[in-house]
Write a protein that holds these residues in place. Structure first.
Motif, short mmCIF file in Angstrom:
data_model
loop_
_atom_site.label_atom_id
_atom_site.label_comp_id
_atom_site.label_asym_id
_atom_site.label_seq_id
_atom_site.Cartn_x
_atom_site.Cartn_y
_atom_site.Cartn_z
N THR A 182 0.82 -1.22 0.00
CA THR A 182 0.00 0.00 0.00
C THR A 182 0.85 1.27 0.00
O THR A 182 0.55 2.21 -0.74
N PRO A 183 1.94 1.35 0.78
CA PRO A 183 2.77 2.57 0.73
C PRO A 183 3.35 2.84 -0.67
O PRO A 183 3.53 3.99 -1.05
N LEU A 184 3.63 1.79 -1.42
CA LEU A 184 4.16 1.98 -2.76
C LEU A 184 3.15 2.67 -3.65
O LEU A 184 3.50 3.51 -4.48
N VAL A 185 1.87 2.30 -3.50
CA VAL A 185 0.81 2.91 -4.30
C VAL A 185 0.69 4.38 -3.96
O VAL A 185 0.55 5.24 -4.85
N GLU A 186 0.76 4.71 -2.70
CA GLU A 186 0.63 6.10 -2.27
C GLU A 186 1.81 6.93 -2.75
O GLU A 186 1.64 8.08 -3.17
N GLN A 187 3.01 6.37 -2.74
CA GLN A 187 4.20 7.11 -3.16
C GLN A 187 4.20 7.35 -4.67
O GLN A 187 4.59 8.41 -5.14
N ALA A 188 3.76 6.37 -5.45
CA ALA A 188 3.82 6.49 -6.91
C ALA A 188 2.68 7.35 -7.45
O ALA A 188 2.81 7.93 -8.54
N GLY A 189 1.58 7.43 -6.75
CA GLY A 189 0.44 8.19 -7.23
C GLY A 189 -0.10 7.61 -8.53
O GLY A 189 -0.42 6.42 -8.60
N SER A 190 -0.19 8.45 -9.56
CA SER A 190 -0.73 8.01 -10.86
C SER A 190 0.34 7.54 -11.83
O SER A 190 0.04 7.22 -12.98
N ASP A 191 1.58 7.52 -11.38
CA ASP A 191 2.69 7.11 -12.25
C ASP A 191 2.80 5.58 -12.26
O ASP A 191 3.41 4.97 -11.36
N THR A 192 2.21 4.95 -13.29
CA THR A 192 2.20 3.48 -13.37
C THR A 192 3.60 2.92 -13.51
O THR A 192 3.94 1.89 -12.90
N GLY A 193 4.43 3.55 -14.32
CA GLY A 193 5.80 3.06 -14.52
C GLY A 193 6.60 3.06 -13.24
O GLY A 193 7.33 2.10 -12.94
N ALA A 194 6.47 4.14 -12.45
CA ALA A 194 7.21 4.21 -11.18
C ALA A 194 6.72 3.16 -10.20
O ALA A 194 7.52 2.54 -9.48
N LEU A 195 5.40 2.93 -10.19
CA LEU A 195 4.86 1.91 -9.29
C LEU A 195 5.33 0.52 -9.71
O LEU A 195 5.66 -0.32 -8.85
N ALA A 196 5.37 0.27 -11.00
CA ALA A 196 5.84 -1.03 -11.49
C ALA A 196 7.29 -1.28 -11.08
O ALA A 196 7.65 -2.38 -10.63
N LYS A 197 8.14 -0.25 -11.20
CA LYS A 197 9.55 -0.40 -10.79
C LYS A 197 9.65 -0.64 -9.29
O LYS A 197 10.48 -1.43 -8.83
N ALA A 198 8.82 0.06 -8.53
CA ALA A 198 8.84 -0.12 -7.07
C ALA A 198 8.42 -1.53 -6.68
O ALA A 198 9.00 -2.13 -5.75
N ILE A 199 7.44 -2.08 -7.38
CA ILE A 199 7.00 -3.45 -7.11
C ILE A 199 8.12 -4.44 -7.41
O ILE A 199 8.38 -5.37 -6.63
N GLN A 200 8.81 -4.24 -8.53
CA GLN A 200 9.92 -5.13 -8.88
C GLN A 200 11.05 -5.03 -7.87
O GLN A 200 11.73 -6.03 -7.59
N SER A 201 11.30 -3.85 -7.34
CA SER A 201 12.39 -3.66 -6.38
C SER A 201 12.07 -4.27 -5.02
O SER A 201 12.97 -4.73 -4.31
N ARG A 202 10.79 -4.30 -4.65
CA ARG A 202 10.43 -4.74 -3.31
C ARG A 202 10.03 -6.21 -3.24
O ARG A 202 10.25 -6.88 -2.22
N PHE A 203 9.48 -6.72 -4.37
CA PHE A 203 8.94 -8.08 -4.34
C PHE A 203 9.68 -8.99 -5.33
O PHE A 203 10.08 -8.56 -6.42
N GLN A 204 9.78 -10.23 -4.94
CA GLN A 204 10.44 -11.24 -5.76
C GLN A 204 9.48 -11.74 -6.85
O GLN A 204 8.27 -11.78 -6.66
N GLY A 205 10.03 -12.11 -7.99
CA GLY A 205 9.26 -12.85 -8.99
C GLY A 205 8.55 -12.04 -10.05
O GLY A 205 7.97 -12.62 -10.96
N PHE A 206 8.56 -10.71 -9.96
CA PHE A 206 7.83 -9.90 -10.93
C PHE A 206 8.69 -9.58 -12.15
O PHE A 206 9.72 -8.90 -12.03
N GLY A 207 8.27 -10.05 -13.34
CA GLY A 207 8.84 -9.55 -14.56
C GLY A 207 8.25 -8.19 -14.85
O GLY A 207 7.30 -7.74 -14.20
N ARG A 208 8.78 -7.50 -15.86
CA ARG A 208 8.32 -6.14 -16.15
C ARG A 208 6.83 -6.12 -16.50
O ARG A 208 6.09 -5.28 -15.99
N ASP A 209 6.38 -7.03 -17.35
CA ASP A 209 4.97 -7.02 -17.77
C ASP A 209 4.04 -7.34 -16.61
O ASP A 209 2.97 -6.75 -16.47
N ALA A 210 4.43 -8.29 -15.74
CA ALA A 210 3.60 -8.62 -14.57
C ALA A 210 3.55 -7.45 -13.60
O ALA A 210 2.50 -7.18 -12.98
N ALA A 211 4.66 -6.72 -13.46
CA ALA A 211 4.69 -5.57 -12.56
C ALA A 211 3.79 -4.45 -13.08
O ALA A 211 3.08 -3.80 -12.30
#
Length: 568
Positions: A182-211
């Motif tokens: 949830t904090p990642l969503v709040e930090q990224a706001g409406s920037d989908t690309g930034a949120l996807a990168k944050a998900i990949q950095s914090r969680f294991q197993g996410f390829g770019r398309d899945a993120a």
């Protein structure tokens, strides 16, 4: 979707249900970085593909046929030594990473129980398949040896201790809590690309398309429901092949990719459909690299030869000029100064107008004249043979280009016949030990079925083409071939096929030719009895007259459909 950690999770669950507790019946390594295990489980035998191919690394059950090499590799022999008749006791993923453990129980030569682990690491160019003794943690064998100078952190060689890949300090997405994302969503706001990168950095197993897919869902819904919904999709997959600008496979329908989605019953069936053409091309490149190199070398040789012959032909147009210069020099020998680089003399062939003649200063006047006569005679003699040599070189070049076209459309198992053909033609030299071996039989043509059930046979190389057309086909069968294009011989097993059957057979002829990617490909068809092979011609070369022609546009979908025998 890439074969990331999330997709690996879904595939492991599928393999657990299909293969766990199964028995290894057969082990093969048809291609350099691919291991095939035939496993008997749940009253059926299925083929488990473990691929460490840098571009196509994956694990799945496959139904795509393959041809085994005549001589098994050392890795194959080791796998057979340790895993033959072993029982697959467990299949586990390491966290949410692209690492899978296949645990086997077997017995050694003394009858003692042995626990072995086959580690599959799906990491792009670092992918590997490694057999480890679970008691000693020693590597018994691996599909790709990695020397210390290539990887200082891990020594991947037989006898070395198996060390896990570097640990990634990331969270497991399958056990994540709302407070983790949830904090990642709040930090990224409406920037989908930034949120996807944050998900990949914090969680294991996410390829770019899945993120990106997860980021989009989190931003357009309740975070917990969005997260749990996508993660649960990998526990209960709905495999789809998305026909987008760049086709993609996915374990579940994606909201971020536009295109028609075609559902498949299993993840393995999905991967077979997605990788069928890509894997075949990669395998042809691996298995046929020697053939491709031979064809390229000889094609370049003939191209250079044709250029030289054309240069000789162009030079022959100057033959009369050389003769005239020699005769003028002979006539005016007394007027030619010694040691000069050139001289101007009257040309009695052109109203006595002056002609400038180049000279070799180290030669005398008469020697310079004789040099021009020698060059003239050499060119005249060359002209008498150059046209014949050019015709032979051009015919050989077209033959090799035809063989190269057959390699491009061949399946890996068809390359054996192409290698035999090139060996018989002298392009590949046999080793001394191989000279005594019996020549392999020509593989049978591929069989297709028209919509009305009529059998259609397709040769996949010149030897198959010749065997099919000149020895197997009935005289009243119908023969088809792409017009004036290298490709397969196609035989319709009927003396009076319907218009639809002819069109389907013509589509096969166009698809298995150099014009596979073209539209409105002309295809000749004619009864087999009108086909004739000239004496001394290359394999697969035939001539015919009185043919009719169809124009078709080949498609992969139709070819796949014709591979399945219709239920009448």
């Amino acid at each position: 979707m890439s074969f990331d950690g999330l997709f690996t999770h879904a595939m492991v669950r599928e393999l657990q249900g299909e293969l766990q507790s199964g028995r290894v019946m057969k082990i093969s390594q048809p291609y350099p970085y691919e291991l095939m295990l035939s496993i008997r489980a749940n009253r059926k035998t299925q083929t488990l593909l473990l691929s460490a191919n840098p571009e196509l690394a994956r694990v799945q059950i496959t139904t795509i046929p393959f041809a085994n090499p005549k001589v098994p590799t050392p890795f194959t022999m080791a796998m057979r030594k340790y895993l033959a008749a072993a029982t697959l006791t467990d299949i586990q993923q390491v966290g949410a990473d692209r690492i899978i453990y296949f645990d086997f129980a077997t017995r050694d030569e003394l009858g003692d129980s042995v626990s072995l682990r086959l580690v599959v690491e799906l990491m792009g160019r670092h992918s590997n398949v490694i057999l480890v003794d679970q008691r000693t943690h020693k590597i018994l064998e691996l599909i790709r040896h990695v020397h210390p100078d290539e990887n200082r952190f891990r020594i991947l060689l037989p006898g070395a201790e198996y060390v896990d890949p570097p640990y990634q300090d990331k969270l497991d997405p399958f056990t994540a809590q709302p407070a983790d994302y949830t904090p990642l969503v709040e930090q990224a706001g409406s920037d989908t690309g930034a949120l996807a990168k944050a998900i990949q950095s914090r969680f294991q197993g996410f390829g770019r398309d899945a993120a990106v897919e997860m980021a989009t869902r989190l931003q357009h819904g309740l975070p917990q429901a969005a997260w749990d919904g996508l993660i649960d999709a990998f526990n209960h997959p709905e495999p789809v092949l998305i026909d987008a600008q760049k086709p993609q496979f996915a374990a579940t329908p994606l909201r971020t990719v536009d295109g028609d989605a075609h559902a498949y019953p299993t993840l393995s069936a999905l991967l077979d459909a997605f990788y069928a053409q890509r894997a075949e091309r990669a395998r042809v490149q691996e298995v046929g690299s020697k053939l491709i190199r031979v064809l390229r070398t000889n094609t370049e040789r003939l191209t250079k030869k044709l250029k030289k012959l054309q240069h000789t032909l162009d030079e022959s147009d100057r033959a009369d000029e050389l003769r005239i210069r020699g005769e003028v020099l002979t006539t005016y020998l007394r007027d030619v100064p010694r040691g000069a680089n050139s001289v101007e003399l009257p040309n009695f062939y052109d109203d006595m107008r002056p002609i400038k003649i180049a000279l070799a200063p180290e030669l005398g006047p008469n020697q310079n004249a004789q040099k021009y006569f020698t060059r003239y005679q050499k060119l005249r003699k060359a002209v008498s043979h150059v046209h014949e040599q050019m015709a032979e070189a051009q015919a050989e070049l077209e033959y090799l280009q035809g063989v190269q076209a057959m390699v491009e459309i061949a399946a890996p198992q068809d390359l054996v016949d192409i290698q035999t053909e090139l060996t018989n033609a002298g392009y590949i030299r046999l080793q001394r030990k191989a000279k005594k071996q019996r020549q392999p039989k020509v593989a049978p043509p591929e069989r297709f079925w028209a919509s009305d059930g009529t059998a259609i046979l397709v040769g996949k190389n010149n030897l198959q083409n010749e065997q099919l057309t000149l020895h197997s086909a009935a005289k009243d069968d119908v023969w088809l071939h792409a017009k004036d294009i290298p490709g397969s011989h196609v035989i319709v097993k009927s003396n009076d096929p319907s218009a639809r059957t002819l069109t389907e057979a013509a589509s096969l002829a166009a698809y298995f030719s150099k014009a596979r990617q073209s539209a409105n490909v002309p295809v000749d068809y004619i009864p087999v009895k009108r086909i004739r092979k000239p004496n001394g011609s290359k394999p697969g070369f035939v001539i015919y007259t009185g043919q009719r022609t169809l124009s078709v546009t080949p498609t992969t979908e139709l070819v796949d459909k014709l591979r399945q025998q219709p239920t009448m």
